[in-house]
Design an enzyme around this catalytic site. Structure first.
Site, PDB file in Angstrom:
ATOM      1  N   ASP A   1       0.809  -1.248  -0.102  1.00 31.71           N
ATOM      2  CA  ASP A   1       0.138   0.010  -0.116  1.00 31.71           C
ATOM      3  C   ASP A   1       0.907   1.258   0.091  1.00 31.71           C
ATOM      4  O   ASP A   1       1.871   1.288   0.245  1.00 31.71           O
ATOM      5  CB  ASP A   1      -0.913   0.164   1.029  1.00 31.71           C
ATOM      6  CG  ASP A   1      -1.718   1.230   1.396  1.00 31.71           C
ATOM      7  OD1 ASP A   1      -2.569   1.570   0.307  1.00 31.71           O
ATOM      8  OD2 ASP A   1      -1.644   1.889   2.669  1.00 31.71           O
TER       9      ASP A   1
ATOM     10  N   ASP B   1      -0.379   5.135   0.886  1.00 33.26           N
ATOM     11  CA  ASP B   1      -0.679   6.346   1.779  1.00 33.26           C
ATOM     12  C   ASP B   1      -0.803   5.487   3.456  1.00 33.26           C
ATOM     13  O   ASP B   1      -1.446   4.512   3.493  1.00 33.26           O
ATOM     14  CB  ASP B   1      -2.154   6.943   1.727  1.00 33.26           C
ATOM     15  CG  ASP B   1      -2.012   7.613   0.369  1.00 33.26           C
ATOM     16  OD1 ASP B   1      -1.170   8.381   0.104  1.00 33.26           O
ATOM     17  OD2 ASP B   1      -3.225   7.516  -0.347  1.00 33.26           O
TER      18      ASP B   1
END
Length: 331
Positions: free
Chosen positions: A15, A17
């Protein structure tokens, strides 16, 4: 056989953010750890629910933060969302786009026609995050959805982690349309399968490891596609969230940050840990004793509490390490 985490997997699906960076700041050690993965022959994919930027822009942002990245290593929920719409419509169909120009470009790339207002030809609504999104955009989408248009949300993240803190995510705006239309969208991003499935396919992976900061998207998404997962505590989900996690949001491993991908799998795995004794009393309170790394306590605590049930645990004695983890004291 080595028990290093990177030796057990052929791809790291990271991922962005809250995991690799927070807004304009890279997570410490992220660049070096991902470089080690590549050196060991592990494929790296950046898998983001953020639909506001094209892969080229995402790669440029990563590179600017000192993290090596190529556009082909980036999988976004905008791509997954556009593909999901294209699977259900004929080529040339009009799609009302709520989002950035990058999202509109993904719609055009799959042979559909992006529009910004509802008309007689609108067959679908594709919704992604944009800082410029206004009430009139939501109004156009509400009219289209109520008229029967297919509704696809790139993701339903309620918040977006940044260096300033948590800001409203696409899911907050999706919620507004749910209330306004009494409809539910199809979802392309995590925890739904389409985004991670495509990332696994593009990586050619048979044993992928999903790395993320959110239990409700990254970790739940890994469970949906049958992949192992590593929760990092640099973003949204906290130690308390982890202890309280339901069966579909429980990671294989937990660590402070993404640097842990270079560490021992046995160290990071949820389960009993040397130096810590965690047990349940007859009245279902948790007794903790021992000393050592608080994260080892968290791993042992999760194993014990998850076997017993769910919800917030009550502690018989407030061990100082529990306060370090944010599990006792003021919250």
């Amino acid at each position: 056989m080595s028990d290093r985490l990177l030796d057990l997997y052929d791809a790291v699906l990271a991922d962005l953010d809250g995991t690799v960076y927070r807004g304009g700041e890279a997570v410490v050690g992220a660049a070096e750890s991902l470089d080690v993965a590549r050196e060991r022959g592990v494929v790296v994919r950046f898998v983001t629910n953020n639909a506001s930027r094209a892969p080229l822009a995402v790669a440029a942002h990563l590179t600017g933060l000192g993290i090596a990245a190529q556009p082909g290593e980036v999988s976004t929920s905008a791509q997954a969302g556009a593909a999901l719409v294209a699977q259900r419509l004929d080529a040339g169909a009009e799609v009302l786009v709520l989002g950035t120009d990058a999202l509109a470009a993904e719609v055009a790339a799959v042979g559909l026609v992006p529009v910004r207002a509802h008309g007689d030809g609108t067959q679908a609504v594709l919704q992604g995050l944009s800082p410029e999104l206004a009430w009139r955009d939501l109004a156009e989408a509400a009219v289209a959805i109520r008229a029967g248009a297919l509704w696809v949300a790139c993701n339903v993240d309620r918040t977006l982690p940044t260096e300033r803190g948590l800001l409203p995510g696409n899911g907050s705006l999706v919620a507004a349309l749910r209330v306004a239309t009494d409809r539910e969208p199809l979802v392309a991003g995590k925890p739904a399968a389409p985004l991670l499935t495509e990332a696994i396919r593009s990586a050619g992976a048979e044993r992928p490891l999903v790395v993320g900061d959110r239990l409700d998207t990254d970790i739940a998404g890994a469970a949906v596609v049958g992949a192992d997962s590593l929760l990092v505590l640099t973003g949204v989900s906290t130690a308390l969230d982890l202890v309280r996690a339901g069966p579909d949001e429980r990671p294989t491993y937990v660590a402070a940050d993404i640097q842990a991908i270079t560490e021992s799998a046995a160290t990071l795995e949820i389960g009993p840990k040397a130096g810590w004794d965690v047990r349940l009393t007859a009245d279902r309170r948790v007794e903790v004793s021992g000393d050592g790394d608080p994260l080892d306590l968290l791993r042992a605590l999760c194993a014990t509490w998850w076997d017993a049930g769910s919800g917030p645990p009550a502690f018989a004695v407030e061990h100082p390490a529990l306060a370090v983890l944010g599990l006792t004291g003021p919250r």
